[in-house]
Design a protein around this motif. Structure first.
Motif, mmCIF file in Angstrom:
data_model
loop_
_atom_site.group_PDB
_atom_site.id
_atom_site.type_symbol
_atom_site.label_atom_id
_atom_site.label_comp_id
_atom_site.label_asym_id
_atom_site.label_seq_id
_atom_site.Cartn_x
_atom_site.Cartn_y
_atom_site.Cartn_z
ATOM 1 N N ARG A 90 -0.499 4.377 -7.111
ATOM 2 C CA ARG A 90 0.051 5.223 -6.067
ATOM 3 C C ARG A 90 -0.518 4.854 -4.705
ATOM 4 N NH1 ARG A 90 3.438 5.630 -8.967
ATOM 5 N NH2 ARG A 90 3.881 7.264 -10.464
ATOM 6 N N GLY A 91 0.358 4.803 -3.709
ATOM 7 C CA GLY A 91 -0.067 4.514 -2.348
ATOM 8 C C GLY A 91 0.364 5.614 -1.401
ATOM 9 N N VAL A 92 0.489 5.295 -0.130
ATOM 10 C CA VAL A 92 0.824 6.280 0.888
ATOM 11 C C VAL A 92 2.329 6.329 1.111
ATOM 12 C CG1 VAL A 92 -1.394 5.945 2.029
ATOM 13 C CG2 VAL A 92 0.601 4.603 2.768
ATOM 14 N N THR A 93 2.788 7.442 1.694
ATOM 15 C CA THR A 93 4.179 7.559 2.111
ATOM 16 C C THR A 93 4.301 7.532 3.632
ATOM 17 O OG1 THR A 93 4.141 9.979 2.147
ATOM 18 C CG2 THR A 93 4.773 8.911 0.063
ATOM 19 N N ASN A 94 3.238 7.921 4.332
ATOM 20 C CA ASN A 94 3.257 7.994 5.804
ATOM 21 C C ASN A 94 4.422 8.846 6.300
ATOM 22 O OD1 ASN A 94 1.007 6.425 5.951
ATOM 23 N ND2 ASN A 94 2.044 4.572 6.665
ATOM 24 N N ARG A 95 4.591 10.006 5.657
ATOM 25 C CA ARG A 95 5.708 10.892 5.999
ATOM 26 C C ARG A 95 5.622 11.389 7.443
ATOM 27 N NH1 ARG A 95 9.614 14.572 4.440
ATOM 28 N NH2 ARG A 95 9.428 16.652 5.362
ATOM 29 N N ASP A 96 4.451 11.886 7.842
ATOM 30 C CA ASP A 96 4.318 12.437 9.191
ATOM 31 C C ASP A 96 4.577 11.374 10.260
ATOM 32 O OD1 ASP A 96 3.797 14.915 8.184
ATOM 33 O OD2 ASP A 96 1.634 14.866 8.554
ATOM 34 N N GLY A 138 0.790 -1.231 0.000
ATOM 35 C CA GLY A 138 0.000 0.000 0.000
ATOM 36 C C GLY A 138 0.818 1.273 0.000
ATOM 37 N N TYR A 139 2.123 1.170 -0.249
ATOM 38 C CA TYR A 139 2.982 2.348 -0.256
ATOM 39 C C TYR A 139 3.108 2.949 -1.654
ATOM 40 C CZ TYR A 139 4.699 1.112 4.431
ATOM 41 O OH TYR A 139 4.810 0.839 5.767
ATOM 42 N N ASP A 140 3.584 4.183 -1.696
ATOM 43 C CA ASP A 140 3.906 4.841 -2.957
ATOM 44 C C ASP A 140 5.158 4.175 -3.524
ATOM 45 O OD1 ASP A 140 4.720 6.550 -5.028
ATOM 46 O OD2 ASP A 140 3.991 8.326 -3.985
ATOM 47 N N SER A 141 5.031 3.562 -4.670
ATOM 48 C CA SER A 141 6.128 2.781 -5.239
ATOM 49 C C SER A 141 7.281 3.659 -5.730
ATOM 50 C CB SER A 141 5.610 1.912 -6.389
ATOM 51 O OG SER A 141 4.986 2.721 -7.378
ATOM 52 N N ARG A 142 7.068 4.965 -5.808
ATOM 53 C CA ARG A 142 8.149 5.857 -6.231
ATOM 54 C C ARG A 142 9.220 6.013 -5.145
ATOM 55 N NH1 ARG A 142 4.275 10.760 -7.944
ATOM 56 N NH2 ARG A 142 3.392 10.074 -5.951
ATOM 57 N N ALA A 143 8.925 5.512 -3.960
ATOM 58 C CA ALA A 143 9.850 5.691 -2.835
ATOM 59 C C ALA A 143 11.198 5.029 -3.085
ATOM 60 C CB ALA A 143 9.226 5.133 -1.562
ATOM 61 N N MET A 144 11.242 3.962 -3.868
ATOM 62 C CA MET A 144 12.518 3.306 -4.144
ATOM 63 C C MET A 144 13.449 4.245 -4.901
ATOM 64 S SD MET A 144 13.758 0.246 -3.421
ATOM 65 C CE MET A 144 15.482 0.551 -3.145
#
Length: 493
Positions: free
Chosen positions: A267-273, A211-217
């Motif tokens: 697109r999923g979440v990044t959970n930045r906060d 469920g994450y944003d795959s762009r994070a890699m």
């Protein structure tokens, strides 16, 4: 480096070279290796045996809420791999290490350093890095690379089970093995381009499944590339750390490939906060218990000692040694068992240097001197290094009846003088000097009206390149805008 306890093993131990790295990317199809075979009973047994040694080599395991958070995300990513349906089968360790590092060993063990976590900017990036390491285990990359390599008697269990490192720390722990051509396979056993691409690609798929944003890699690889470039510039190496002194890869070559693959994912979440709140307060940089490097000065408050690297040289602090590198030589500062005979100590270091080699080194007569009131002994030996000659020097200092430390350096024949000022700089420090050495920590702050890149960068607890450090730490550029309410990371005391 040099934690404040006596070492139980020689300086040139195999685990000092745990710096296998990610190589540049290429195109490859996903492996069809069955996931079940990645978690055999034998692998679990080997992993369990190696785990304590690896933790010790990288500064120890962190505990508390930050470690628990990293463990949770790591196990969540492990569940995407299909290797096991039981979360407890996977062990995730947050290491107390000041280097950007992540690696895995078969049997379900992965590791990530606090320094690398601090470089990340959201939970999805953490998931991507940990997912990448799970792929190395799932696809049995280490076994495949070793089966293709020439076996070497120097390899012990750590060489057998080690599966990969995201970024190495550039340690020179195998200086002697390199000198005499008996280097451990761990120095050269890097994953293939295909294996690294496979790990990137599957990690991106796992991010999507979780469920994450795959762009994070791609974004975390870009941060690693920027950190590499900044480190090289701060070391004065013109963006290229000498090959013999570092195993850092070039992650920037894989950024575009990872971004392209992620482009087709949902697109999923990044959970930045959430991520920023969980890592807030984590130690950053050197742990004073392992000594600290500030520019060209190394100081160990517990051992009450300090020294300066020569002009034009840089230092990299490791758990058991400090690496010193420059264009005209290389070396390390470390310790070994000491029984009160400084001459015997120097000879023992030379003996460890050639252990397992047919070429032996006789240091001959040991010279004695005193450096800033400290009894010292040294010897330089000229040896063959391929078609050339090099000078190897051991310079040792007696700090007590049962404690001694030494430099081990190598230069071209007749060119050992650049290290002389370093040898002469070793001295004891006072209690006040020791107390002044404080750990840095990462703090998350909320930008206020009027804050700029420059004003926030000025809050960084560094005198060299504070703005550049701030930009890399927060994945920003000189053209980025700061808005009120924006959360950013700074480094403070």
């Amino acid at each position: 480096m040099l934690r404040s306890y006596r070492f139980a093993r020689p300086l040139l131990g195999a685990a000092a070279t745990l710096a296998l790295v990610l190589s540049s990317s290429g195109s490859v199809a996903q492996s069809s290796s069955p996931a079940a075979s990645a978690m055999s009973a034998k692998d679990r047994q080997q992993g369990a045996a190696a785990n304590p040694q690896l933790i010790a080599e990288f500064g120890g395991a962190m505990t508390g809420p930050q470690a628990t958070y990293v463990e949770t995300i790591g196990r969540n990513m492990a569940m995407q791999t299909g290797m096991s349906s039981t979360r407890s089968d996977f062990t995730v360790t947050l290491l107390n290490s000041p280097v950007d590092n992540a690696f895995a060993i078969p049997g379900g063990y992965i590791y990530v350093t606090r320094q690398l976590v601090a470089l990340m900017n959201n939970e999805a990036e953490l998931g991507g890095v940990l997912g990448h390491e799970w792929v190395h285990i799932r696809q049995q990359h280490a076994k495949k690379r070793q089966s293709a390599a020439t076996r070497n008697a120097v390899i012990g269990i750590l060489g057998t089970v080690l599966s990969g490192v995201l970024l190495g720390d550039g340690q020179l722990g195998q200086l002697g093995q390199q000198l005499f051509g008996q280097g451990s396979q761990m120095l050269t056993l890097k994953y293939s381009r295909g294996q690294e691409t496979e790990s990137d690609n599957l990690a991106i798929d796992y991010l999507t499944k979780a469920g994450y944003d795959s762009r994070a890699m791609s974004t975390v690889l870009l941060s690693l590339a920027n950190q590499n470039a900044l480190d090289a510039r701060l070391m004065g190496t013109n963006n290229a750390v000498p090959e013999w002194s570092s195993t850092h890869p070039e992650p920037g070559k894989r950024v575009a490939a990872a971004a392209a693959r992620a482009g087709s994912q949902v697109r999923g979440v990044t959970n930045r906060d959430t991520f920023l709140s969980r890592i807030n307060g984590v130690m950053y940089g050197d742990d004073p218990k392992q000594g600290t490097v500030e520019g060209r000065k190394f100081t160990h408050p517990d051992l009450k000692l300090t020294f300066d690297a020569p002009n034009g040289f840089y230092m990299i602090n490791g758990t058991r040694s400090v690496s010193i590198g420059g264009q005209s030589g290389k070396g390390e500062f470390s310790s070994a068992a000491y029984a009160g005979d400084i001459d015997a100590y120097v000879r023992a270091v030379f003996a460890a240097l050639t252990q397992g080699s047919q070429q032996q080194v006789n240091p001959g007569a040991i010279s004695r001197t005193t450096v800033n009131g400290i009894p010292a002994a040294y010897s330089t030996v000229r040896v063959s290094n391929g078609n050339s000659q090099v000078d190897v020097t051991v310079y040792a200092y007696e700090f007590g009846a049962t404690s001694a430390y030494h430099f081990l350096t190598m230069t071209q024949a007749g060119a050992a003088s650049p290290f002389t000022p370093m040898y002469q700089s070793v001295r004891r420090i006072s209690a006040a000097e020791a107390a002044a050495v404080r750990p840095r920590k990462l703090v998350v702050v909320i930008a206020k009206k009027g804050d700029t890149l420059q004003s926030l960068g000025a809050k960084m607890a560094y005198t060299d390149a504070p703005l550049d450090r701030f930009l890399v730490l927060n994945a920003l550029t000189a053209r980025s805008a700061i808005t009120p309410g924006q959360k950013v990371k700074i480094i403070t005391y």
